[in-house]
Design a protein around this motif. Structure first.
Motif, PDB file in Angstrom:
ATOM      1  N   ALA A  16     -20.278   0.355 -43.425  1.00 44.98           N
ATOM      2  CA  ALA A  16     -21.254   1.301 -43.955  1.00 44.98           C
ATOM      3  C   ALA A  16     -20.975   2.703 -43.432  1.00 44.98           C
ATOM      4  CB  ALA A  16     -22.666   0.875 -43.568  1.00 44.98           C
ATOM      5  N   GLN A  17     -21.256   3.688 -44.255  1.00 43.60           N
ATOM      6  CA  GLN A  17     -21.136   5.072 -43.821  1.00 43.60           C
ATOM      7  C   GLN A  17     -22.166   5.921 -44.554  1.00 43.60           C
ATOM      8  OE1 GLN A  17     -17.344   6.829 -44.713  1.00 43.60           O
ATOM      9  NE2 GLN A  17     -17.576   6.641 -46.911  1.00 43.60           N
ATOM     10  N   THR A  18     -22.558   7.025 -43.922  1.00 35.31           N
ATOM     11  CA  THR A  18     -23.521   7.956 -44.501  1.00 35.31           C
ATOM     12  C   THR A  18     -22.859   9.319 -44.657  1.00 35.31           C
ATOM     13  OG1 THR A  18     -25.396   6.803 -43.491  1.00 35.31           O
ATOM     14  CG2 THR A  18     -25.762   9.067 -44.210  1.00 35.31           C
ATOM     15  N   LEU A  19     -23.031   9.922 -45.817  1.00 35.58           N
ATOM     16  CA  LEU A  19     -22.460  11.235 -46.112  1.00 35.58           C
ATOM     17  C   LEU A  19     -23.590  12.182 -46.494  1.00 35.58           C
ATOM     18  CD1 LEU A  19     -19.971  13.082 -46.697  1.00 35.58           C
ATOM     19  CD2 LEU A  19     -20.064  12.237 -49.053  1.00 35.58           C
ATOM     20  N   LEU A  20     -23.645  13.313 -45.809  1.00 38.83           N
ATOM     21  CA  LEU A  20     -24.611  14.364 -46.126  1.00 38.83           C
ATOM     22  C   LEU A  20     -23.884  15.510 -46.806  1.00 38.83           C
ATOM     23  CD1 LEU A  20     -26.631  14.456 -42.770  1.00 38.83           C
ATOM     24  CD2 LEU A  20     -27.170  13.165 -44.839  1.00 38.83           C
ATOM     25  N   THR A  52     -20.690  21.881 -48.429  1.00 39.77           N
ATOM     26  CA  THR A  52     -20.592  21.421 -47.049  1.00 39.77           C
ATOM     27  C   THR A  52     -20.870  19.931 -47.014  1.00 39.77           C
ATOM     28  OG1 THR A  52     -21.358  23.564 -46.216  1.00 39.77           O
ATOM     29  CG2 THR A  52     -21.436  21.705 -44.699  1.00 39.77           C
ATOM     30  N   SER A  53     -19.975  19.164 -46.396  1.00 40.64           N
ATOM     31  CA  SER A  53     -20.146  17.717 -46.285  1.00 40.64           C
ATOM     32  C   SER A  53     -19.957  17.311 -44.829  1.00 40.64           C
ATOM     33  CB  SER A  53     -19.132  16.967 -47.163  1.00 40.64           C
ATOM     34  OG  SER A  53     -19.339  17.255 -48.526  1.00 40.64           O
ATOM     35  N   SER A  54     -20.752  16.345 -44.392  1.00 43.10           N
ATOM     36  CA  SER A  54     -20.633  15.860 -43.019  1.00 43.10           C
ATOM     37  C   SER A  54     -20.821  14.347 -42.988  1.00 43.10           C
ATOM     38  CB  SER A  54     -21.658  16.541 -42.105  1.00 43.10           C
ATOM     39  OG  SER A  54     -22.972  16.278 -42.549  1.00 43.10           O
ATOM     40  N   GLU A 249     -16.394  -5.006 -52.733  1.00 41.66           N
ATOM     41  CA  GLU A 249     -17.748  -4.963 -53.281  1.00 41.66           C
ATOM     42  C   GLU A 249     -18.461  -3.768 -52.646  1.00 41.66           C
ATOM     43  OE1 GLU A 249     -18.786  -6.839 -55.670  1.00 41.66           O
ATOM     44  OE2 GLU A 249     -17.057  -8.198 -55.699  1.00 41.66           O
ATOM     45  N   CYS A 250     -18.885  -2.820 -53.453  1.00 39.98           N
ATOM     46  CA  CYS A 250     -19.472  -1.577 -52.947  1.00 39.98           C
ATOM     47  C   CYS A 250     -20.921  -1.438 -53.403  1.00 39.98           C
ATOM     48  CB  CYS A 250     -18.683  -0.363 -53.447  1.00 39.98           C
ATOM     49  SG  CYS A 250     -16.955  -0.357 -52.963  1.00 39.98           S
ATOM     50  N   GLU A 251     -21.758  -1.071 -52.464  1.00 42.92           N
ATOM     51  CA  GLU A 251     -23.163  -0.779 -52.753  1.00 42.92           C
ATOM     52  C   GLU A 251     -23.455   0.626 -52.254  1.00 42.92           C
ATOM     53  OE1 GLU A 251     -27.653  -2.466 -51.736  1.00 42.92           O
ATOM     54  OE2 GLU A 251     -25.866  -3.593 -51.150  1.00 42.92           O
ATOM     55  N   CYS A 252     -24.026   1.445 -53.117  1.00 37.47           N
ATOM     56  CA  CYS A 252     -24.228   2.855 -52.779  1.00 37.47           C
ATOM     57  C   CYS A 252     -25.630   3.295 -53.187  1.00 37.47           C
ATOM     58  CB  CYS A 252     -23.181   3.713 -53.489  1.00 37.47           C
ATOM     59  SG  CYS A 252     -23.313   5.480 -53.160  1.00 37.47           S
ATOM     60  N   THR A 253     -26.284   4.025 -52.287  1.00 37.55           N
ATOM     61  CA  THR A 253     -27.585   4.638 -52.581  1.00 37.55           C
ATOM     62  C   THR A 253     -27.504   6.117 -52.243  1.00 37.55           C
ATOM     63  OG1 THR A 253     -28.804   2.599 -52.090  1.00 37.55           O
ATOM     64  CG2 THR A 253     -30.047   4.656 -52.079  1.00 37.55           C
ATOM     65  N   ALA A 254     -27.827   6.953 -53.203  1.00 34.52           N
ATOM     66  CA  ALA A 254     -27.790   8.404 -53.002  1.00 34.52           C
ATOM     67  C   ALA A 254     -29.143   8.991 -53.376  1.00 34.52           C
ATOM     68  CB  ALA A 254     -26.693   9.039 -53.838  1.00 34.52           C
TER      69      ALA A 254
END
Length: 270
Positions: A16-20, A52-54, A249-254
């Motif tokens: 899992a990873q989080t991108l802002l 800008t991405s972090s 298998e990818c699950e993404c929530t934005a």
């Protein structure tokens, strides 16, 4: 000017990873033609873009460049078509002769066309009703769009006018929408063929400035489930070691917020 803030959480292959992300962009819109059906042909030009991405304690900033576009709207504000405008040829500095190796437009025209078809295809899915509506009324949404890899797709859903309220001191119509988009695409990545299958569901709340006649703020959440299949790309050297095929298998929530700040510079030119 547009500002967009988003937080994306993605799980792929058990990791899992989080991108802002936060982006800003200025846009100038010029109405160049109105036909007998009330369709508006608008030229859009973008400048001062910054993204800008972090993630994981690391941050990166880079310019956000979009080519100028010609967009056709119907009389209710729905997007009918969009394509990039030709970019001007580079001009050499004063006193220098034109150079055959002088860099041309920064992006490939075919890639621009695909990107804008996809971008405004998604926007056209946020359709406004073609009739007068009252609070509580709903209408269907359907839009063709271009997905990653150039494959066509269709977004379908429903919107509902849920009320009229003050938002940041402005009287706004509140529209809630739900969109379903089947995900399908294929592209080449580092010597591998990547095919994607899945589905995306997006819920949106739009605040529409009734006096100004434009979108003021858009709040949304997108959830997607995708199966990505990576296989060796065709044309690889049969004698060379071949990478193994992989299925992810990818699950993404934005979750995202888009704000529009308008500077009215209307011209009296007919």
């Amino acid at each position: 000017s547009f500002t967009l803030s988003a937080e994306t959480e993605e799980t792929a292959g058990g990791r899992a990873q989080t991108l802002l992300s936060h982006g800003s962009l200025d846009c100038t819109q010029e109405i160049v033609e109105v036909d007998a059906q009330g369709h508006l042909k608008v030229h859009m030009r973008f400048r001062n873009g910054l993204l800008t991405s972090s993630s994981g304690g690391h941050s990166v900033r880079f310019p956000l460049r979009l080519p100028a576009a010609e967009v056709l709207f119907d009389r209710t504000g729905n997007v009918l078509s969009a394509e990039p405008l030709p970019e001007p040829e580079p001009v050499p500095p004063p006193g220098e002769r034109p150079d055959a190796e002088m860099p041309g437009p920064a992006t490939d025209s075919a890639a621009q066309a695909q990107a804008f078809a996809g971008l405004f295809g998604h926007l056209s899915a946020l359709g406004f009703p073609d009739r007068e509506v009252q609070v509580g009324d709903s209408w269907s949404l359907s839009s063709n769009l271009i997905q990653t890899g150039g494959e066509p797709g269709t977004a379908t859903g429903v919107s509902r006018l849920t009320g009229v309220e003050q938002r940041k001191g402005i009287q706004c119509a509140v529209i809630q929408s739900r969109l379903e988009v089947p995900l399908s695409g294929a592209q080449q990545l580092l010597g591998m063929s990547a095919s994607t299958r899945g589905k995306s569901t997006t819920t949106l709340t739009a605040y529409f400035d009734l006096a100004g006649g434009h979108l003021l703020e858009l709040l949304g959440t997108e959830r997607s489930l995708r199966t990505i299949r990576l296989t060796p790309a065709p044309g690889q050297d049969a004698q060379a070691p071949q990478p193994a095929s992989v299925t992810l298998e990818c699950e993404c929530t934005a979750t995202f917020t888009m704000l529009l700040g308008s500077t009215d510079t209307r011209s009296a030119t007919p």
